[in-house]
Each structure stands twice: as C-alpha cells, then as structure tokens.
Design an enzyme around this catalytic site. Structure first.
Site, short mmCIF file in Angstrom:
data_model
loop_
_atom_site.label_atom_id
_atom_site.label_comp_id
_atom_site.label_asym_id
_atom_site.label_seq_id
_atom_site.Cartn_x
_atom_site.Cartn_y
_atom_site.Cartn_z
N GLY A 284 0.94 -1.04 0.10
CA GLY A 284 0.02 0.07 0.05
C GLY A 284 0.77 1.38 -0.09
O GLY A 284 2.15 1.16 0.39
N GLN B 117 3.21 10.26 1.08
CA GLN B 117 4.42 9.38 1.29
C GLN B 117 5.37 9.78 -0.02
O GLN B 117 6.58 9.54 0.21
CB GLN B 117 4.24 7.77 1.45
CG GLN B 117 3.44 7.57 2.75
CD GLN B 117 3.38 6.12 2.75
OE1 GLN B 117 2.31 5.59 2.21
NE2 GLN B 117 4.12 5.34 3.42
N CYS C 284 5.54 0.48 8.08
CA CYS C 284 5.46 1.37 7.10
C CYS C 284 6.50 1.78 6.13
O CYS C 284 7.74 1.66 6.70
CB CYS C 284 5.04 2.67 7.95
SG CYS C 284 4.51 3.87 6.84
N LEU C 285 6.25 1.88 5.18
CA LEU C 285 7.43 2.28 4.25
C LEU C 285 8.26 3.93 4.70
O LEU C 285 9.24 3.94 4.21
CB LEU C 285 6.96 2.37 2.50
CG LEU C 285 6.52 0.87 2.16
CD1 LEU C 285 6.02 1.18 0.74
CD2 LEU C 285 7.82 0.32 1.97
N HIS D 254 -4.51 1.65 7.60
CA HIS D 254 -3.03 2.45 7.59
C HIS D 254 -3.18 3.39 6.34
O HIS D 254 -2.44 4.50 6.78
CB HIS D 254 -2.30 1.10 7.29
CG HIS D 254 -0.81 1.44 7.37
ND1 HIS D 254 0.25 1.34 8.40
CD2 HIS D 254 0.03 2.32 6.63
CE1 HIS D 254 1.34 1.68 8.08
NE2 HIS D 254 1.39 2.27 6.91
N GLU D 255 -3.63 2.91 5.41
CA GLU D 255 -3.34 3.99 4.16
C GLU D 255 -4.17 5.30 4.38
O GLU D 255 -3.76 6.45 4.11
CB GLU D 255 -3.62 3.37 2.84
CG GLU D 255 -2.81 2.12 2.54
CD GLU D 255 -1.16 2.13 2.58
OE1 GLU D 255 -0.69 3.48 2.54
OE2 GLU D 255 -0.48 1.57 3.06
N HIS E 100 -2.78 7.78 6.81
CA HIS E 100 -1.75 8.46 6.06
C HIS E 100 -2.24 9.77 5.60
O HIS E 100 -1.63 11.00 5.53
CB HIS E 100 -0.94 7.68 5.11
CG HIS E 100 0.18 6.96 5.52
ND1 HIS E 100 1.15 7.45 5.92
CD2 HIS E 100 0.53 5.83 5.25
CE1 HIS E 100 2.12 6.47 6.19
NE2 HIS E 100 1.68 5.48 5.57
ZN ZN Z 1 2.49 3.44 5.84
#
Ligand code: ZN
Length: 182
Positions: free
Chosen positions: A47, A52, A89-90, A131-132, A135
């Site tokens: 995702g 991000q 998380c990225l 989660h997304e 963000h």
């Molecule tokens: Zn994330």
C-alpha cells in the site's frame, strides 16, 4: 509511469500534514495514481498514500492478494471487529509494532476513472486500508501502537513479518534480487 522517491522520515511535514480532497479526477491525478502503483511495487509494499511521495492529496493505492485498488478520497465506514497485529510502514523503515485495527469495514471513494466505488474488506486487507487512510490525516502506525515500548527494529535482511506495506516474502525476494549487484 514512474517510481517516485518515498519519504522515509516519519517526522517530515509532508507525511504529517492532512491531505486535501481531490475535486476533479483528471490526467494529472491518473498519472499520480499510476506512479504510486509503480512506487508501491518497486518498494516493495502492499500500500501507499500520496503524502508518502510528497503529494498532499487524498489518494491511496493498495495491492494485496492479486487485488489492486486505486482510490480517490477514500472514506471508511462501518468498521467492526478488533484485532492487534504487527504493522510496519515504508515511511518508517525497519520499525514494527502492534496496532489494534478493525477487522471489517466498508470503504467508499472514487476509482481512477471517477466512478463511485464501495468495497467491503476484511482482515489484513482491512488493516492496510486503515493504515493508508491514516496517512491522509498525517497519522502513522507509530502513533497508534498499543504500547510504545513494543516498537521494535527489524533487520531488513531477516524476516520482516507480514506487516502492512512491507511483506515478508516479497521483501526477501527483493533483497536477494539486488544482492549480486551490490
Ligand atoms: Zn505507511
């Protein structure tokens, strides 16, 4: 189509700001969505949210178990159930921690072509959606960990666990793939 750099600083203003609603789905928006898919796949992750990659708009992409979602202005409703599991998380590389999330929800929004979308998602996919969508409000999983002391660093060369945005098998495969060139 292009891979864009992912912001990997959880304190960066771009990932902490509340993203704006998209008023019109045009070519620019479609290009961003396509680039987000490329970027998510290259990471690799399951995702990605527009903040991000430094874009303050309510756009998310998710790919999990063969299903690809590209959503504009996503909204969660009818969230039910509760489960605590490890998340990553990225934008917070190599950190994981337990987060409690709903296990079933309805997500509404618009797709890449501007059509209204309404999907029911469950379990791990529901976790990724939460989660997304977080963000888009500048919220990271580290803000939601059940217990801050449970946050832990994970060696990227070892099993990362099936954490949101970073999947164990794909991550390991990627690590193996780049090893000979390094
Ligand atoms: Zn994330």
């Amino acid at each position: 189509m292009a891979v864009r750099p992912i912001i990997t600083d959880p304190g960066a203003p771009e990932v902490r700001a509340k993203a704006k609603r998209v008023s019109r789905i045009d070519e620019t928006i479609r290009t961003i969505l396509d680039d987000m898919v490329d970027t998510m796949r290259a990471a690799p992750g399951v995702g990605l949210a527009a903040p991000q990659i430094g874009i303050p708009l309510r756009l998310i992409v998710i790919e999990y178990e063969g299903r690809l979602f590209r959503l504009v202005n996503p909204e969660i409703s009818k969230a039910t159930g509760s489960e605590t599991d490890e998340e990553g998380c990225l934008s917070v590389p190599n950190w994981q921690g337990p987060v409690t999330r709903a296990t079933s929800l309805i997500v509404k929004g618009r797709d890449r072509d501007g059509r209204e979308v309404r999907v029911k998602v469950e379990d791990w996919l529901a976790r990724i959606f939460q989660h997304e969508c977080d963000h888009l409000d500048g919220t990271l999983f580290v803000d939601r960990v059940v217990d801050r002391s449970a946050l832990h660093w994970v060696d990227p060369n070892e099993d990362a666990g099936d954490a949101a945005e970073g999947k164990r098998r794909r991550r390991r495969a990627a690590a193996i793939a780049v090893a000979p060139g390094e």
